[in-house]
Structure formats: structure tokens, C-alpha cells
Design an enzyme around this catalytic site. Structure first.
Site, PDB file in Angstrom:
ATOM      1  N   GLY A  67       0.841  -1.201   0.000  1.00 24.38           N
ATOM      2  CA  GLY A  67       0.000   0.000   0.000  1.00 24.38           C
ATOM      3  C   GLY A  67       0.875   1.249   0.000  1.00 24.38           C
ATOM      4  N   ARG A  86      13.390  10.710  -2.598  1.00 17.09           N
ATOM      5  CA  ARG A  86      14.216  11.906  -2.819  1.00 17.09           C
ATOM      6  C   ARG A  86      15.426  11.925  -1.882  1.00 17.09           C
ATOM      7  NH1 ARG A  86      14.155  16.771  -0.016  1.00 17.09           N
ATOM      8  NH2 ARG A  86      14.954  18.580  -1.164  1.00 17.09           N
ATOM      9  N   ARG A 116       1.532  -5.147  -4.969  1.00 16.50           N
ATOM     10  CA  ARG A 116       1.838  -6.340  -4.167  1.00 16.50           C
ATOM     11  C   ARG A 116       2.303  -7.381  -5.174  1.00 16.50           C
ATOM     12  NH1 ARG A 116      -0.525  -4.298   0.454  1.00 16.50           N
ATOM     13  NH2 ARG A 116      -2.452  -3.149   0.076  1.00 16.50           N
ATOM     14  N   ASP A 159       4.949  -4.540   6.359  1.00 17.45           N
ATOM     15  CA  ASP A 159       5.456  -5.844   6.813  1.00 17.45           C
ATOM     16  C   ASP A 159       5.456  -6.905   5.711  1.00 17.45           C
ATOM     17  OD1 ASP A 159       2.720  -5.852   6.806  1.00 17.45           O
ATOM     18  OD2 ASP A 159       2.494  -6.915   8.710  1.00 17.45           O
ATOM     19  N   THR A 194       3.963   2.901   5.452  1.00 19.45           N
ATOM     20  CA  THR A 194       2.582   2.422   5.419  1.00 19.45           C
ATOM     21  C   THR A 194       1.726   3.349   6.273  1.00 19.45           C
ATOM     22  OG1 THR A 194       1.051   0.716   6.235  1.00 19.45           O
ATOM     23  CG2 THR A 194       3.220   0.726   7.223  1.00 19.45           C
ATOM     24  N   ASP A 235      -0.601   2.423   8.005  1.00 22.85           N
ATOM     25  CA  ASP A 235      -1.162   1.663   9.133  1.00 22.85           C
ATOM     26  C   ASP A 235      -0.400   1.832  10.460  1.00 22.85           C
ATOM     27  OD1 ASP A 235      -2.977   0.776   7.317  1.00 22.85           O
ATOM     28  OD2 ASP A 235      -2.214  -1.270   7.195  1.00 22.85           O
ATOM     29  N   ASP A 245       1.709  -0.058  11.737  1.00 23.06           N
ATOM     30  CA  ASP A 245       1.643  -1.330  12.471  1.00 23.06           C
ATOM     31  C   ASP A 245       2.962  -2.100  12.404  1.00 23.06           C
ATOM     32  OD1 ASP A 245       1.507  -1.822   9.775  1.00 23.06           O
ATOM     33  OD2 ASP A 245      -0.069  -3.322   9.894  1.00 23.06           O
ATOM     34  N   ARG A 253      -5.559  -2.748   8.212  1.00 18.96           N
ATOM     35  CA  ARG A 253      -5.944  -4.147   8.033  1.00 18.96           C
ATOM     36  C   ARG A 253      -5.818  -4.968   9.318  1.00 18.96           C
ATOM     37  NH1 ARG A 253      -4.068  -6.664   2.664  1.00 18.96           N
ATOM     38  NH2 ARG A 253      -2.555  -5.012   2.919  1.00 18.96           N
ATOM     39  N   GLN A 258      -7.738   7.667   2.160  1.00 13.00           N
ATOM     40  CA  GLN A 258      -6.799   7.827   3.282  1.00 13.00           C
ATOM     41  C   GLN A 258      -5.343   7.633   2.862  1.00 13.00           C
ATOM     42  OE1 GLN A 258      -8.648   5.628   6.962  1.00 13.00           O
ATOM     43  NE2 GLN A 258      -9.655   4.984   5.103  1.00 13.00           N
TER      44      GLN A 258
HETATM   45  O1  F6P Z   1      -1.512  -1.540   4.184  1.00 12.35           O
HETATM   46  C1  F6P Z   1      -2.094  -0.359   3.848  1.00 12.35           C
HETATM   47  C2  F6P Z   1      -3.556  -0.550   3.503  1.00 12.35           C
HETATM   48  O2  F6P Z   1      -4.045   0.690   3.065  1.00 12.35           O
HETATM   49  C3  F6P Z   1      -4.413  -1.117   4.629  1.00 12.35           C
HETATM   50  O3  F6P Z   1      -4.783  -0.146   5.568  1.00 12.35           O
HETATM   51  C4  F6P Z   1      -5.569  -1.691   3.853  1.00 12.35           C
HETATM   52  O4  F6P Z   1      -6.176  -2.758   4.564  1.00 12.35           O
HETATM   53  C5  F6P Z   1      -4.920  -2.207   2.607  1.00 12.35           C
HETATM   54  O5  F6P Z   1      -3.724  -1.467   2.433  1.00 12.35           O
HETATM   55  C6  F6P Z   1      -5.765  -2.101   1.377  1.00 12.35           C
HETATM   56  O6  F6P Z   1      -5.107  -2.719   0.329  1.00 12.35           O
HETATM   57  P1  F6P Z   1      -5.528  -2.599  -1.184  1.00 12.35           P
HETATM   58  O7  F6P Z   1      -5.046  -1.270  -1.690  1.00 12.35           O
HETATM   59  O8  F6P Z   1      -4.830  -3.729  -1.850  1.00 12.35           O
HETATM   60  O9  F6P Z   1      -7.014  -2.688  -1.245  1.00 12.35           O
END
Ligand code: F6P
Length: 329
Positions: A12, A22, A73, A104, A127, A129, A131, A173, A260
Site C-alpha cells: 500500500g 528523494r 503487491r 510488513d 505504510t 497503518d 503497524d 488491516r 486515506q
Molecule cells: O496496508 C495499507 C492498507 O491501506 C491497509 O490499511 C488496507 O487494509 C490495505 O492497504 C488495502 O489494500 P488494497 O489497496 O490492496 O485494497
């Protein structure tokens, strides 16, 4: 000694990834190191889709969301063949090191490649998140909170006008960092995220009680519940419907989703991204390998890449307690 570094952004995307690219290119250039950037995350590495990154490529990108290298991904990297192929390409392109900016999942990919690659590998936490263990904040988190707040504040206006109950779904997530932080900052009446109790249809009374208490105390008024994604079977729209049936009053759901992830990075993300990108290059020169660069108590640090996914980082227990005991009524 390193001469040539490869970089990629993976998973993401997060606001501030460009600022990090940069900083890596600027720092590398100051040390006379070459940088090449792979496109579309690890896919670009497997497919040898890359570009040399020169100073003019990173001019005027610090303020831009997304990533100039694109992100993705990569399923192929989950196989041994994929990891072997990635290592072969790194060797073929004479890369002494690889920097991965991502979360991660991306770091797991990096560790798989490391089993077949002699060069150095570093991760940079990017990220929304937040996390990832080993860093107080990840690149993109601060911007995502501000974006969510902007939206929730607007929802509050219309919720006030209609004296309505709104459920706002936020991303994250596996973790409630975004939900807890945006919920606290927006003055949400309730917060539902993985770190609090999970909710299902049989436990709706836990949500209904505080809503009814609030209505007794202050009459009919706006009421906002922020909900982390994946917190309720069927999603937040189903939760709003079930809650409406239970309360006998309408509840609206609003899913903020991928907005977001976009937008201009806020100052805090640009600064963190710049610090971590620069630090990553300097640590490569010092011989660091299989580490993530992070920031703990304002100090740039190194943390073992393999420990970044252990999920030991806890969201602030003080704020969790305050929200659960005091704010929700
Ligand atoms: O890991 C970042 C994130 O935005 C999570 O918050 C979310 O669950 C996921 O990616 C969404 O992934 P995708 O863009 O593949 O729908």
C-alpha cells in the site's frame, strides 16, 4: 564497499514515499553512489523494469503523494522461484544493496530474497497503518490521520444538522492505530478496532448502551462511531443496518477507503521520510544488513527486519483506557 543501490516502493502506497525516494537519491549522490529504482514494487525487480534515478528525477516530488516508482503487491515473490529470480536480477544489475520502502508484507519479501542474495538489504517503514515494530511512526501515518480527520469533521457537521448516528470506517488491516488516533482527535463517541473487544451481531448491546446513555444525558444529537475495517462480519454498512434495527433509529455508514492513502504528505511525514531515507543510505555505507531503519524517541535506529512483523507495538494504553471509560458517554 557499496557503489550501486536499488530501491523500490511496495505494498500500500503511503504519503511521504516520494520524500523518502528523494532523500535516498540526494544522500546517495552526495556519497557518489548510483541509484536505480524498480517500478511497481518487486514486480519491477522480477521483470527488470527499472530506471536510473538522478537528481532531476526527484526534484519537486517531496510534496507529492503516491510514489513516482509506482507500487504493487507481488504474488510471485511468495514462491522460492520468485525469490531466487529477484536475487539473480540484483546480481545481474551489479547492485550491492536494495532498499525496500513498504510495510510488513514487503519486508517478508525482502527476507525471502536475502536467502539467495549476497548484497545488503534494508527496509524503510512506509505504510499508513503504523503497524510495524521497531519504529514509533511509519511514513504516511500522520497524513492519513489528518485526511481521516478532515473527513470526520465534515461528517460531524452533517451529523449535527440531522442529529444522526454515523459509523465511519477507517483503514488498518491488522491494527487500530489509524482508527484510535483519528477517533480520539475527532472526538468520536465510540471507537471499534481490533485492539478493543471485537463486535458481532450478538454483542450489539455493548454499543447500544453507551448510545442510549448519551441520548439520555444530552438529548438527541450527533453521534460518531469510528470503526476499523474488518471489525464486523459483513462490514461497517452491515453494522450500521444492524445497529439501526436494534436502536429503532437510522444510522448511516461512511467508508473512507483509499482516500486515506492519498494526498500531500504533512510536514511530519516529509521530515520522517527524509530522515529515514538519508539514514538508510548512511547505514548501508556502514555495512548494515537485514535491518529496518526506524525512529524511536526521535533517534534514528536500526531494528532487525525479521522482527518487524511481530506486532509487539501497542497502541497507547492510556488513550485506550480514557476512550473506553470516559469519552464514550
Ligand atoms: O496496508 C495499507 C492498507 O491501506 C491497509 O490499511 C488496507 O487494509 C490495505 O492497504 C488495502 O489494500 P488494497 O489497496 O490492496 O485494497
Amino acid at each position: 564497499m557499496i557503489r550501486r543501490i536499488g530501491i523500490l516502493t511496495s505494498g500500500g502506497d503511503a504519503p511521504g514515499m516520494n520524500a523518502c525516494i528523494r532523500a535516498i537519491v540526494l544522500t546517495a549522490s552526495a556519497y557518489n553512489l548510483e541509484v536505480i529504482g524498480f517500478h511497481h514494487g518487486f514486480n519491477g525487480l522480477l521483470e527488470e523494469d527499472y530506471q536510473t534515478l538522478l537528481l532531476h528525477h526527484v526534484q519537486d516530488i517531496i510534496q507529492r503523494g503516491g510514489t513516482i516508482l509506482k507500487s504493487a503487491r507481488c504474488k510471485a515473490l511468495k514462491t522460492k522461484e520468485g525469490a531466487v529470480q529477484a536475487a539473480k536480477v540484483l546480481q545481474k544489475l551489479h547492485l550491492d544493496a536494495l532498499i525496500i520502502i513498504g510495510g510488513d508484507g514487503s519486508f517478508k519479501g525482502a527476507l525471502a530474497i536475502a536467502e539467495h542474495y549476497q548484497g545488503q538489504i534494508l527496509g524503510v517503514p512506509g505504510t499508513i497503518d503504523n503497524d510495524i515494530d521497531g519504529t514509533d511512526y511509519t511514513i504516511g501515518f500522520a497524513t492519513a490521520i489528518d485526511t481521516a480527520l478532515d473527513a470526520i469533521d465534515k461528517i460531524r457537521d452533517t451529523a449535527d444538522a440531522f442529529e444522526r448516528i454515523f459509523l465511519v470506517e477507517l483503514m488498518g488491516r491488522h491494527s487500530g492505530y489509524i482508527t484510535l488516533s483519528a477517533g480520539i482527535a475527532a472526538g468520536a463517541e465510540q471507537i471499534i478496532c481490533p485492539e478493543f473487544a471485537t463486535v458481532n451481531k450478538n454483542q450489539l448491546s455493548a454499543l447500544v448502551g453507551p448510545i442510549q446513555n448519551a441520548q439520555l444525558l444530552r438529548g438527541k444529537s450527533s453521534y460518531i462511531i469510528v470503526v476499523a475495517e474488518n471489525s464486523y462480519p459483513g462490514g461497517t454498512t452491515a453494522l450500521a443496518d444492524d445497529l439501526a434495527a436494534e436502536l429503532g433509529t437510522e444510522c448511516r455508514a461512511c467508508i473512507l477507503g483509499h482516500m486515506q492513502r492519498g494526498g500531500r504528505p504533512v510536514g511530519a511525514d516529509r521530515i520522517l521520510a527524509t530522515k529515514l531515507g538519508a539514514f538508510a543510505v548512511e547505514q548501508l555505507k556502514n555495512g548494515a544488513n537485514l535491518m529496518m531503519v526506524g525512529e524511536v524517541n526521535q533517534q534514528a535506529t536500526l531494528f532487525p527486519l525479521e522482527k518487524t512483523c511481530e506486532r509487539n507495538k501497542k497502541i497507547d494504553p492510556y488513550l485506550v483506557r480514557w476512550q473506553q471509560r470516559i469519552a464514550r458517554d
